[in-house]
Design a protein around this motif. Structure first.
Motif, PDB file in Angstrom:
ATOM      1  N   ARG A  20       0.815  -1.212   0.000  1.00 10.21           N
ATOM      2  CA  ARG A  20       0.000   0.000   0.000  1.00 10.21           C
ATOM      3  C   ARG A  20       0.850   1.263   0.000  1.00 10.21           C
ATOM      4  O   ARG A  20       0.480   2.272  -0.607  1.00 10.21           O
ATOM      5  N   ASP A  21       1.990   1.209   0.656  1.00 13.53           N
ATOM      6  CA  ASP A  21       2.902   2.355   0.632  1.00 13.53           C
ATOM      7  C   ASP A  21       3.431   2.591  -0.778  1.00 13.53           C
ATOM      8  O   ASP A  21       3.451   3.730  -1.261  1.00 13.53           O
ATOM      9  N   PHE A  22       3.858   1.527  -1.435  1.00 13.62           N
ATOM     10  CA  PHE A  22       4.320   1.670  -2.823  1.00 13.62           C
ATOM     11  C   PHE A  22       3.183   2.154  -3.721  1.00 13.62           C
ATOM     12  O   PHE A  22       3.383   2.975  -4.618  1.00 13.62           O
ATOM     13  N   HIS A  23       1.978   1.630  -3.483  1.00 14.80           N
ATOM     14  CA  HIS A  23       0.833   2.016  -4.319  1.00 14.80           C
ATOM     15  C   HIS A  23       0.506   3.499  -4.140  1.00 14.80           C
ATOM     16  O   HIS A  23       0.155   4.183  -5.111  1.00 14.80           O
ATOM     17  N   GLU A  24       0.633   3.967  -2.923  1.00 12.20           N
ATOM     18  CA  GLU A  24       0.297   5.362  -2.616  1.00 12.20           C
ATOM     19  C   GLU A  24       1.316   6.334  -3.191  1.00 12.20           C
ATOM     20  O   GLU A  24       1.001   7.499  -3.446  1.00 12.20           O
ATOM     21  N   HIS A  25       2.536   5.836  -3.431  1.00 11.64           N
ATOM     22  CA  HIS A  25       3.617   6.724  -3.893  1.00 11.64           C
ATOM     23  C   HIS A  25       4.257   6.151  -5.174  1.00 11.64           C
ATOM     24  O   HIS A  25       5.432   5.792  -5.183  1.00 11.64           O
ATOM     25  N   PRO A  26       3.508   6.075  -6.259  1.00 11.31           N
ATOM     26  CA  PRO A  26       4.036   5.492  -7.501  1.00 11.31           C
ATOM     27  C   PRO A  26       5.004   6.444  -8.193  1.00 11.31           C
ATOM     28  O   PRO A  26       4.888   7.670  -8.077  1.00 11.31           O
ATOM     29  N   GLU A  27       5.958   5.858  -8.910  1.00 10.76           N
ATOM     30  CA  GLU A  27       6.940   6.658  -9.648  1.00 10.76           C
ATOM     31  C   GLU A  27       7.202   6.012 -11.002  1.00 10.76           C
ATOM     32  O   GLU A  27       7.259   4.786 -11.120  1.00 10.76           O
ATOM     33  N   TYR A  92      -5.656   4.145   0.118  1.00  7.88           N
ATOM     34  CA  TYR A  92      -4.228   4.255  -0.198  1.00  7.88           C
ATOM     35  C   TYR A  92      -4.005   4.509  -1.690  1.00  7.88           C
ATOM     36  O   TYR A  92      -2.985   4.121  -2.258  1.00  7.88           O
ATOM     37  N   ALA A  93      -4.959   5.184  -2.323  1.00  8.27           N
ATOM     38  CA  ALA A  93      -4.833   5.494  -3.749  1.00  8.27           C
ATOM     39  C   ALA A  93      -3.632   6.409  -3.998  1.00  8.27           C
ATOM     40  O   ALA A  93      -3.128   7.075  -3.084  1.00  8.27           O
ATOM     41  N   SER A  94      -3.184   6.442  -5.223  1.00 12.40           N
ATOM     42  CA  SER A  94      -2.017   7.242  -5.602  1.00 12.40           C
ATOM     43  C   SER A  94      -2.155   8.695  -5.180  1.00 12.40           C
ATOM     44  O   SER A  94      -3.187   9.331  -5.391  1.00 12.40           O
ATOM     45  N   GLN A  95      -1.088   9.222  -4.589  1.00 11.56           N
ATOM     46  CA  GLN A  95      -1.025  10.634  -4.245  1.00 11.56           C
ATOM     47  C   GLN A  95      -0.275  11.440  -5.301  1.00 11.56           C
ATOM     48  O   GLN A  95      -0.106  12.652  -5.143  1.00 11.56           O
ATOM     49  N   THR A  96       0.144  10.769  -6.355  1.00 10.17           N
ATOM     50  CA  THR A  96       0.883  11.431  -7.429  1.00 10.17           C
ATOM     51  C   THR A  96      -0.035  11.598  -8.630  1.00 10.17           C
ATOM     52  O   THR A  96      -0.423  10.608  -9.250  1.00 10.17           O
ATOM     53  N   PRO A  97      -0.412  12.818  -8.971  1.00  3.51           N
ATOM     54  CA  PRO A  97      -1.342  13.029 -10.080  1.00  3.51           C
ATOM     55  C   PRO A  97      -0.827  12.427 -11.389  1.00  3.51           C
ATOM     56  O   PRO A  97       0.339  12.616 -11.761  1.00  3.51           O
ATOM     57  N   GLY A  98      -1.697  11.668 -12.051  1.00  2.00           N
ATOM     58  CA  GLY A  98      -1.355  11.118 -13.358  1.00  2.00           C
ATOM     59  C   GLY A  98      -0.433   9.925 -13.334  1.00  2.00           C
ATOM     60  O   GLY A  98       0.019   9.473 -14.392  1.00  2.00           O
ATOM     61  N   VAL A  99      -0.135   9.375 -12.150  1.00  2.00           N
ATOM     62  CA  VAL A  99       0.756   8.215 -12.046  1.00  2.00           C
ATOM     63  C   VAL A  99       0.088   7.182 -11.142  1.00  2.00           C
ATOM     64  O   VAL A  99      -0.468   7.530 -10.094  1.00  2.00           O
ATOM     65  N   MET A 100       0.177   5.910 -11.544  1.00  2.00           N
ATOM     66  CA  MET A 100      -0.513   4.859 -10.797  1.00  2.00           C
ATOM     67  C   MET A 100       0.205   3.524 -10.959  1.00  2.00           C
ATOM     68  O   MET A 100       0.729   3.218 -12.034  1.00  2.00           O
ATOM     69  N   HIS A 101       0.184   2.731  -9.909  1.00  2.00           N
ATOM     70  CA  HIS A 101       0.612   1.331 -10.012  1.00  2.00           C
ATOM     71  C   HIS A 101      -0.589   0.527 -10.511  1.00  2.00           C
ATOM     72  O   HIS A 101      -1.405   0.039  -9.721  1.00  2.00           O
ATOM     73  N   ALA A 102      -0.700   0.406 -11.825  1.00  2.00           N
ATOM     74  CA  ALA A 102      -1.827  -0.311 -12.432  1.00  2.00           C
ATOM     75  C   ALA A 102      -1.370  -1.599 -13.094  1.00  2.00           C
ATOM     76  O   ALA A 102      -2.072  -2.146 -13.950  1.00  2.00           O
ATOM     77  N   GLY A 103      -0.202  -2.083 -12.683  1.00  2.00           N
ATOM     78  CA  GLY A 103       0.318  -3.306 -13.284  1.00  2.00           C
ATOM     79  C   GLY A 103       0.782  -4.335 -12.272  1.00  2.00           C
ATOM     80  O   GLY A 103       1.339  -5.362 -12.647  1.00  2.00           O
ATOM     81  N   GLY A 104       0.596  -4.067 -10.979  1.00  2.00           N
ATOM     82  CA  GLY A 104       0.974  -5.038  -9.964  1.00  2.00           C
ATOM     83  C   GLY A 104       2.395  -4.924  -9.460  1.00  2.00           C
ATOM     84  O   GLY A 104       2.814  -5.712  -8.593  1.00  2.00           O
ATOM     85  N   HIS A 105       3.159  -3.949  -9.949  1.00  2.00           N
ATOM     86  CA  HIS A 105       4.552  -3.844  -9.531  1.00  2.00           C
ATOM     87  C   HIS A 105       4.680  -3.524  -8.047  1.00  2.00           C
ATOM     88  O   HIS A 105       5.665  -3.912  -7.398  1.00  2.00           O
TER      89      HIS A 105
END
Length: 379
Positions: A20-27, A92-105
């Motif tokens: 959830r931490d990684f999901h919330e802060h995708p890069e 715990y949705a993404s806090q980064t606009p326009g970026v998301m973990h949508a592939g399971g990484h």
């Protein structure tokens, strides 16, 4: 009596928190700075023999068993997120606009970290070396950069393993197949060149749009008539651009897309490209169009080692108390883990995360993508 499954279950909260931490802060690829530091610090904390940054934002942690002499196994997880605006409304949705973990990484990283912790605590249970490889930029072939910088060396890797969480399999099921399991992907940019003019005199022009329409239809011949239907091939056009005004015949049009096929032999790349260009050339010749084609190699076919898959199947049956939850799975998706497979015996395991009851039904790359987290401790 000691139970590995009970120990793993004890890490459930930690796995979910990491994911959830990684999901919330995708890069995005090669911008995984926070992600990289989180992984680096975790690997240091669990006592890896060495931790290093590699390929810009990648991280590698090395663990030796009590008996250092033995095989070296790579456990690889990918790190990058996607340029997608999340629409899940999760806490715990993404806090980064326009970026998301949508592939399971995000899940791949969480599971790999906890596996590293388990291995570190049970060094007496294995010999040789395990290298925990966290790879950046999987969406654009980051594996090649890691290989160039020596991720398969010192000590030389004997095998490589990776995982994939997919909505194409129901929760609780495991996809494990021998041979080619993920397709070769070739991207293309096709430019058609005609002659402009006013739409009231189409006979004085050469319509590139007509050529585009005919090519998009004609290439289906390859999928349905030219290739063995038991060896899948898919040609899709994801982007079409051209035209200046409603009353002007289009003289230039660009089509971009992908050619995917599930063939293990690398020689087939040139064969498929040649067939694709044959159709393009024929249509353009018929209509008097010029053309230019640019190919961008995306991913090779991922070929699972028969020997490794057989070991993983036996292990899975033991781990799941004899339950027969293994299914054959192959896909035309792309995955640059294939680059590891070209150099060392490798295998990717696919874990089903599709659950209607938990509303985890949206496919990878969808803004509402989410996974059944109950799968994670069993992965």
């Amino acid at each position: 009596m000691y139970s590995l499954r009970e120990e793993i279950e004890g890490y459930r909260t930690e796995i979910l928190a990491l994911r959830r931490d990684f999901h919330e802060h995708p890069e995005l690829g090669y911008k995984e700075f926070r992600t990289s530091k989180t992984i680096y610090d975790y690997l240091k904390a669990i006592g890896c023999d060495s931790v290093q940054n590699i390929a810009k934002t990648g991280v590698v942690g090395t663990l030796y068993g009590e008996r250092r002499r033995g095989k070296t196994v790579i456990l690889r997880a990918n790190m990058d997120a996607l340029p997608i605006t999340e629409d899940t409304h999760l806490s715990y949705a993404s806090q980064t606009p326009g970026v998301m973990h949508a592939g399971g990484h995000d899940a791949h990283m969480a599971v790999a970290l906890v596996v590293g912790k388990l291995l570190s605590r049970h060094r007496d249970a294995f010999r040789g070396c395990v290298r925990l490889v966290f790879q950046p930029n999987e969406e654009i072939a980051g594996a090649l950069d890691m290989i160039r910088e020596g991720v398969l060396e010192d000590p030389p890797a004997d095998a490589a393993l990776s995982m994939n969480f997919t909505q194409m399999i129901d929760s609780g099921k495991i996809g494990l197949s021998r041979g080619a399991v993920i397709g070769n992907t070739e991207e293309f940019i096709l430019k058609l060149i005609g002659k402009s003019g006013n739409t009231y005199l189409p006979n004085k022009s050469i319509d590139a749009a007509l050529g585009a329409a005919k090519i998009m239809e004609a290439v289906q011949i390859l999928e349905t008539r030219e290739y063995d239907p038991m060896r899948p091939i898919s040609i899709m056009f994801g982007k079409v651009h051209g035209g200046a005004a409603r009353n002007i015949v289009i003289d230039k049009i660009t089509l971009e897309g992908t050619i995917r096929f599930l063939f293990p032999e690398e020689d087939n790349i040139d064969v498929v490209k040649s067939a694709f260009e044959r159709i393009v050339k024929s249509v353009c010749s018929m209509l008097g169009l010029g053309y230019q084609i640019e190919y961008i190699h995306s991913n090779s076919s991922l070929v699972n080692s028969k020997e490794i898959v057989d070991v993983l199947r036996r292990t899975a049956r033991t781990t799941y108390d004899g339950r027969d939850n293994i299914v054959d799975f192959k896909s035309l998706m792309g995955e640059d883990f294939a680059e590891f497979g070209k150099l060392v015996p490798s295998a990717m395991t696919f874990f089903g995360v599709n659950s209607e009851a938990k509303h985890c039904i949206y496919p990878n790359y969808h803004p509402k993508y989410n996974i059944d987290e109950d799968v994670l401790p069993e992965a």
